[in-house]
Design a protein around this motif. Structure first.
Motif, PDB file in Angstrom:
ATOM      1  N   PRO A 117       3.068  97.057 -17.896  1.00 25.09           N
ATOM      2  CA  PRO A 117       2.845  98.466 -17.547  1.00 25.09           C
ATOM      3  C   PRO A 117       1.769  98.639 -16.479  1.00 25.09           C
ATOM      4  O   PRO A 117       1.284  99.744 -16.290  1.00 25.09           O
ATOM      5  CB  PRO A 117       2.374  99.056 -18.869  1.00 25.09           C
ATOM      6  N   GLU A 118       1.427  97.561 -15.819  1.00 25.04           N
ATOM      7  CA  GLU A 118       0.343  97.661 -14.849  1.00 25.04           C
ATOM      8  C   GLU A 118       0.931  97.758 -13.451  1.00 25.04           C
ATOM      9  O   GLU A 118       1.438  96.777 -12.937  1.00 25.04           O
ATOM     10  CB  GLU A 118      -0.561  96.434 -14.969  1.00 25.04           C
ATOM     11  N   SER A 119       0.838  98.929 -12.872  1.00 24.89           N
ATOM     12  CA  SER A 119       1.314  99.110 -11.515  1.00 24.89           C
ATOM     13  C   SER A 119       0.121  99.341 -10.603  1.00 24.89           C
ATOM     14  O   SER A 119      -0.799 100.072 -10.955  1.00 24.89           O
ATOM     15  CB  SER A 119       2.264 100.308 -11.448  1.00 24.89           C
ATOM     16  N   SER A 120       0.137  98.700  -9.455  1.00 25.21           N
ATOM     17  CA  SER A 120      -0.932  98.928  -8.482  1.00 25.21           C
ATOM     18  C   SER A 120      -0.594 100.051  -7.516  1.00 25.21           C
ATOM     19  O   SER A 120      -1.354 100.325  -6.606  1.00 25.21           O
ATOM     20  CB  SER A 120      -1.190  97.645  -7.682  1.00 25.21           C
ATOM     21  N   TRP A 121       0.569 100.659  -7.695  1.00 28.60           N
ATOM     22  CA  TRP A 121       1.002 101.665  -6.716  1.00 28.60           C
ATOM     23  C   TRP A 121       0.525 103.045  -7.110  1.00 28.60           C
ATOM     24  O   TRP A 121       0.735 103.484  -8.244  1.00 28.60           O
ATOM     25  CB  TRP A 121       2.531 101.653  -6.588  1.00 28.60           C
TER      26      TRP A 121
END
Lengths: 422, 335
Positions: B86-90
């Motif tokens: 669940p880790e998005s950098s966007w």
């Protein structure tokens, strides 16, 4: 309004009534008339607002629909056969992303050998992709299923494939009742996406999921398909109330009340089967028909209930799993586990071979007499098969077998008693 | 305390520091209100050229559009390192569909925005060189030909890095990859192959085609901003060195991108409406060897013995670029 329309045209008008906002088109027989007609409706302004994109492949067609749907638009496309397989990766992707795209599949055989005519091998190739698959028996049902499909897709956030037999339905002129726009609008509210690409509320869609959650994501997809088993009959009922005719649902039955033999099938062949069953009923056979409208999700309980009192079940399939046998039969047999009925597969109508009432009557008569084997290929020309097998055994360089078979057929047609030769 | 004298070329990049520029000319990254479109915490390798290029390109696009931006991403390093759920950098709306369909997905998003009357929201599609010149090529050509309103950015690190450094249609001649090993009579990737995507893009007649490198991020930003001022299909090809795939030091990413441009191997230019309107002139031409020697993918050209004829062949390709794009003023051509 009642009109005499080609199936493709009727479906195009039904799709237009559903107000798709993005339609992507790539030609492939026998689907082409549908997107041509939708394109014409956009051009003439009858379907507006709608972006109609002529794309460079089926892979792009469904990919454009994926982008459009993720951006919150109602998206539609149509394809068949090789086109469906060319977009296969996107077929799974659309389902995995939970995008409620509606696609018409004008069922056609899958090559090689290349063959443009009707069977169900294309639909069967994607049955495990996560799309809901509905099969139309006639053009009226094709029209009605499309209207239900958009509603179903958007309710469940799942893509829906409406399967209609290529040529047999797409190119057949039939009387069709096209509903009015106001009724369709009342039945089908505007699309409200569950997830959308919006700068005001940025989300990441389509990221990687590892072993820790993939099973759960897939299981949820399964549960939502099972939800469709409830939604499909509910929508069919609502549709009947509003439009005054029954269409869709999970299954349909015909003269099954006291039937010992029940024939199970998908799509337009049901019409011929019903004619054959009528004839056999007249001859005193206790025989009936179970039509499967929703093939995915497979209506296990409804099928089991319909077949509970049958002695034998004959699945007439327009596709098969090479190296194994029936596809539909497998699903039917698993649904009937523990029931006494025997399950028989009749593979019929591959690559557009007509499924005649006479051939069906003969095979169903055998079935009722308990003389039908596990798997039967209807109207199989065993002579040409054996000739080719002999040729392959005799000569390593026996050549392309499809060509050999056609040469044999041409020779025997020109002179039934001619010597066999290459 | 002795004051440090101000030197313009402190890092050897010939770049002028932001603080010496007018405010509106400064890099987007110097702006405290920058979007951080590709935010910290992602899993790119140290010295990843693609992460750097994507951050600058996307932040510039966000500035150009006032934040009304959607990003579409092909499968590949950028997709994988930025978004294991669940880790998005966007921090921009972002969609990944497949490897080969990114241009078509972007076309679909643009069509949806148009039909919804939200044409102010703009679409940027991003892919690596594999997703652009190979598997996504058909869809890209279709998007170009239809002139769909998409800026497509290729981050070119010259091989399939995400799957472990296999050759792509953008891999340079002589380079070693996992599928073009540095063995045999002609080690590495063969000469005479590969696609020049910027020129192919030009041949489609689209309105804007440009190349850039992560050695000149200001130029990259300027090109993104210019591209976003236009509509229709636009193409930006950004050279992004890959320490892992190129066998280079993480600290050399910028240097390698600069040497690629300064040697002429990677021409930096801009074309508007089919005409090359500007080229990034080479300021201090360097021999290709200076570029090659820093990368293990070219190590077989120097050890166990020098392959002068191969190096000369690569030099000839660089010189061809210099002539084709006029990268060096005539009196400066001598090395």
């Amino acid at each position: 309004m009642l009109r005499q329309l080609e199936g493709s045209r009727a479906v195009a008008e039904a799709v237009a009534l559903c107000r798709p906002e993005v339609v992507c088109a790539y030609p492939i027989s026998p689907q082409t008339h549908i997107i041509e007609a939708v394109g014409a409706l956009v051009r003439t302004g009858k379907l507006q607002p709608c972006e109609f994109l002529n794309v460079e492949s089926e892979f792009a067609a469904l990919s454009v629909a994926i982008g459009a749907s993720a951006a919150g638009a109602r998206a539609y496309t149509a394809t068949a056969s090789q086109g469906l397989l060319f977009m296969m990766e996107a077929v799974y992707n659309a389902a995995g992303l939970g995008l409620p795209i509606v696609m018409t599949l004008a069922n056609r055989a899958v090559g090689a050998p290349i063959n443009i005519w009707n069977d169900h091998s294309d639909a069967m190739a994607v049955r495990d992709s996560g799309w809901i698959q509905l099969f139309a028996e006639d053009n009226q049902e094709a029209v009605d299923l499309h209207i239900q499909a958009f509603r179903l897709a958007e309710e469940l956030s799942l893509p829906v494939m409406v399967c209609m037999d290529g040529f047999v339905l797409t190119h057949a002129l039939e009387r069709v009742d096209l509903p009015g726009q106001a009724d369709v609008d009342a039945f089908l509210p505007p699309y409200v996406p569950r997830q959308v690409l919006d700068p005001a509320d940025p989300v990441s869609i389509g990221a990687m999921v590892g072993p820790e959650a993939f099973t759960e994501v897939r299981y949820l997809a399964h549960l939502r398909q099972l939800d469709a088993l409830v939604a499909i009959p509910r929508l069919a009922e609502e549709f009947a109330t509003r439009f005054g005719r029954s269409s869709g649902g999970l299954v349909s039955t015909y003269r099954t009340e006291d039937a010992d033999t029940i024939v199970v099938a998908l799509g337009s062949v049901l019409g011929t089967i019903k004619d054959a069953v009528d004839a056999l009923r007249d001859a005193g056979e206790r025989i009936g028909v179970l039509g499967i409208t929703a093939f995915r999700p497979f209506p296990t309980d409804a099928v089991r209930a319909a077949l509970a009192r049958a002695v034998r079940i004959v699945a007439v399939e327009r596709a098969f799993s090479i190296g194994f046998g029936g596809v539909l039969s497998t699903d039917v047999a698993l649904s009937c586990q523990g029931l006494p009925a025997s399950v028989h597969t009749v593979v019929a109508g591959l690559g557009g071979r007509p499924v005649t009432r006479r051939a069906l009557e003969a095979v169903l008569h055998d079935a009722a007499a308990g003389k039908l084997g596990r798997t039967t290929f209807l109207d199989l020309d065993t002579i040409v098969v054996e000739r080719e097998r002999a040729r392959m055994a005799a000569d390593r360089r026996s050549g392309p077998m499809a060509e050999n078979i056609l040469r044999d057929l041409a020779t025997s047609a020109a002179s039934p008693h001619a010597e066999e030769g290459r | 305390m002795t004051p440090t004298p101000i030197r313009f070329y402190q890092v050897g990049s010939f770049a002028v520091g932001n603080r010496l520029l007018e405010e509106e000319l400064r890099t987007v990254q110097s702006d405290p209100r920058r979007a951080n479109s590709l935010d910290r915490g992602h899993r790119a390798c140290q010295g990843c050229g693609e992460a750097l290029g994507a951050r600058y390109a996307l932040d510039a696009a966000v500035r150009a559009t006032g934040g009304d931006l959607v990003a579409i991403n092909a499968t590949g390093c950028l997709e994988v390192f930025s978004t294991p759920f669940p880790e998005s950098s966007w921090r921009v709306p972002w969609l990944h569909s497949l490897f080969g369909n990114t241009p078509a997905v972007a076309s679909g998003v643009a069509a949806a925005l148009r039909v919804k009357g939200r044409s102010n929201v703009r679409v940027v599609a991003q892919a690596g060189d594999g997703g652009t010149v190979d598997i996504g090529f058909g869809a890209l050509s279709g998007m170009f030909e239809r002139n769909d309103d998409v800026l497509f950015i290729c981050y070119d690190n010259e091989a399939y890095m995400n799957t472990g450094v296999q050759r792509s249609g953008a891999t340079p001649p002589a380079a070693r990859t996992a599928t073009t090993e540095a063995v045999g009579p002609e080690p590495g990737n063969p000469f005479g192959q590969g696609k020049d995507l910027p020129r192919i893009a030009l041949a489609h007649g689209i309105g804007y085609v440009a190349t850039a490198t992560v050695a000149d991020l200001h130029d990259l930003e300027a090109k993104v901003i210019k591209a976003m001022a236009r509509h229709g299909a636009r193409y930006l090809h950004v050279l992004v060195p890959c320490p892992l795939g190129w066998g280079s030091q993480s600290r050399d990413t910028i240097r390698l991108a600069r040497l690629a441009a300064e040697s002429g191997l990677f021409p930096v230019f801009e074309a508007e409406d089919g005409i090359v309107t500007s080229v990034r002139k080479i300021r201090h031409k360097v021999p290709v060897e200076d570029y090659l020697v820093l990368q293990r993918r070219f190590a077989h050209l120097f050890k166990p013995e020098r392959r002068d004829e191969v190096i000369a062949h690569l030099q000839a390709l660089a010189d061809e670029n210099i002539t084709r794009y006029g990268l060096v003023a005539p009196e400066e051509v001598e090395v």
